[in-house]
Design a protein around this motif. Structure first.
Motif, short mmCIF file in Angstrom:
data_model
loop_
_atom_site.label_atom_id
_atom_site.label_comp_id
_atom_site.label_asym_id
_atom_site.label_seq_id
_atom_site.Cartn_x
_atom_site.Cartn_y
_atom_site.Cartn_z
N ASN A 32 49.10 58.04 46.15
CA ASN A 32 48.98 56.68 45.63
C ASN A 32 49.17 55.61 46.71
O ASN A 32 49.08 54.42 46.43
N SER A 56 42.94 45.46 41.04
CA SER A 56 43.70 44.28 40.63
C SER A 56 44.15 43.52 41.88
O SER A 56 43.72 43.84 42.99
N PRO A 61 49.28 43.16 38.61
CA PRO A 61 48.93 44.56 38.85
C PRO A 61 48.14 45.23 37.73
O PRO A 61 47.42 46.19 37.99
N CYS A 62 48.28 44.75 36.50
CA CYS A 62 47.63 45.40 35.36
C CYS A 62 46.49 44.58 34.78
O CYS A 62 46.15 44.71 33.60
N TRP A 97 44.56 46.97 45.80
CA TRP A 97 45.49 47.38 44.75
C TRP A 97 44.70 47.88 43.55
O TRP A 97 43.67 47.31 43.20
N TYR A 99 44.94 50.19 39.49
CA TYR A 99 45.77 50.65 38.39
C TYR A 99 44.94 51.41 37.37
O TYR A 99 43.70 51.37 37.39
N CYS A 100 45.62 52.11 36.45
CA CYS A 100 44.94 52.76 35.33
C CYS A 100 44.99 51.83 34.13
O CYS A 100 46.06 51.34 33.75
N CYS A 106 49.60 51.71 33.18
CA CYS A 106 49.95 50.82 34.30
C CYS A 106 51.44 50.46 34.24
O CYS A 106 52.15 50.52 35.24
N VAL A 111 49.82 53.21 39.28
CA VAL A 111 49.16 52.26 40.17
C VAL A 111 49.09 52.85 41.57
O VAL A 111 49.73 53.86 41.86
N ALA A 130 54.28 46.15 38.18
CA ALA A 130 53.52 46.80 37.11
C ALA A 130 54.42 47.19 35.95
O ALA A 130 54.08 46.99 34.78
N THR A 136 48.10 45.29 29.45
CA THR A 136 47.07 45.75 30.38
C THR A 136 45.72 45.21 29.94
O THR A 136 45.39 45.25 28.76
#
Length: 231
Positions: A32, A56, A61-62, A97, A99-100, A106, A111, A130, A136
């Motif tokens: 990661n 992101s 982050p999300c 960056w 994320y899922c 997230c 991430v 996150a 999200t």
């Protein structure tokens, strides 16, 4: 001019492919924390049950980055683990960056980063942000900004590869991409343009893609349809 072209040629010649497994070891990307040079490709390989790779920014982050990449949802059965992939190309040395976008993955720390700094805005700090996020957000349409290759184990394999570049405004999102559908050795290609409103969701909508005159579900739309069932 010649010097610049020489540098670009050298970068292309030395480019490598970096593998990242998505969900192989739980709610994480493995690895990661990546280091990649300009021109390198990062290939994300999907494992059960259903994940995304969504770009992101550090502070959010999300939430999707405007004009960033998004794999769409990729539901994956156990027998198909590690077969389907989403590949992006690193265009500069700035941190990337991702994320899922599935449910609360997230927030649970799923991430990752490419070329994250060693101090300041580190991957660790990104993970903390996150986990402190309450929701999200996903783009309404995928895949964009990369190449999605869907593969299944056993028997005849039908692979759909989609690459796209997104454009948008505050209230809508337009995707222009080329879909290549290969079946029994015959290749069909079509250009597709879709414009949809931007909404908050945890799954992309089901949108048919017309291939060779017939309606087929695009990779992102097919994934979205199965997003809930494969949580």
């Amino acid at each position: 001019m010649h010097f610049t072209n020489a540098l670009l040629f050298a970068a292309a010649a030395s480019a490598k492919i970096i593998r990242v497994d998505v969900g192989k070891d739980g709610l994480t990307y493995t690895p990661n924390d990546l280091k990649a040079a300009v021109g390198d490709e990062v290939a994300f390989f999907f494992h059960p049950k259903n994940h995304t790779v969504s770009q992101s920014n550090f502070k959010q982050p999300c939430a999707p980055l405007a004009n960033g990449f998004f794999s769409g949802f990729v539901p994956t059965a156990p027998q198909d683990a590690g077969l389907s992939s989403f590949t992006i190309t690193v265009k500069d040395e700035k941190p990337i960056w991702f994320y899922c976008g599935q449910a609360d993955h997230c927030k649970k720390g799923m991430v990752g980063a490419i070329n994250a700094p060693a101090t300041g805005n580190t991957l660790g700090a990104f993970v903390d942000l996150a986990k402190a996020t309450n929701s999200t957000t996903n783009l309404p349409q995928g895949p964009v900004g990369g190449e999605l290759d869907i593969k299944k184990a056993g028997g005849a394999v039908t692979t759909t590869t989609v690459s796209a570049n997104p454009t948008g405004s505050p209230d809508c999102y337009t995707t222009t991409y080329k879909t290549t559908y290969t079946s029994s050795g015959v290749v069909y290609t079509t250009d597709v343009v879709t414009t949809v409103p931007i909404t908050k969701a945890t799954a992309s909508p089901t949108t048919p893609v017309v291939v060779n005159g017939g309606a087929k579900l695009g990779a992102g739309a097919l994934a979205a349809a199965a997003a809930i069932a494969m949580l």
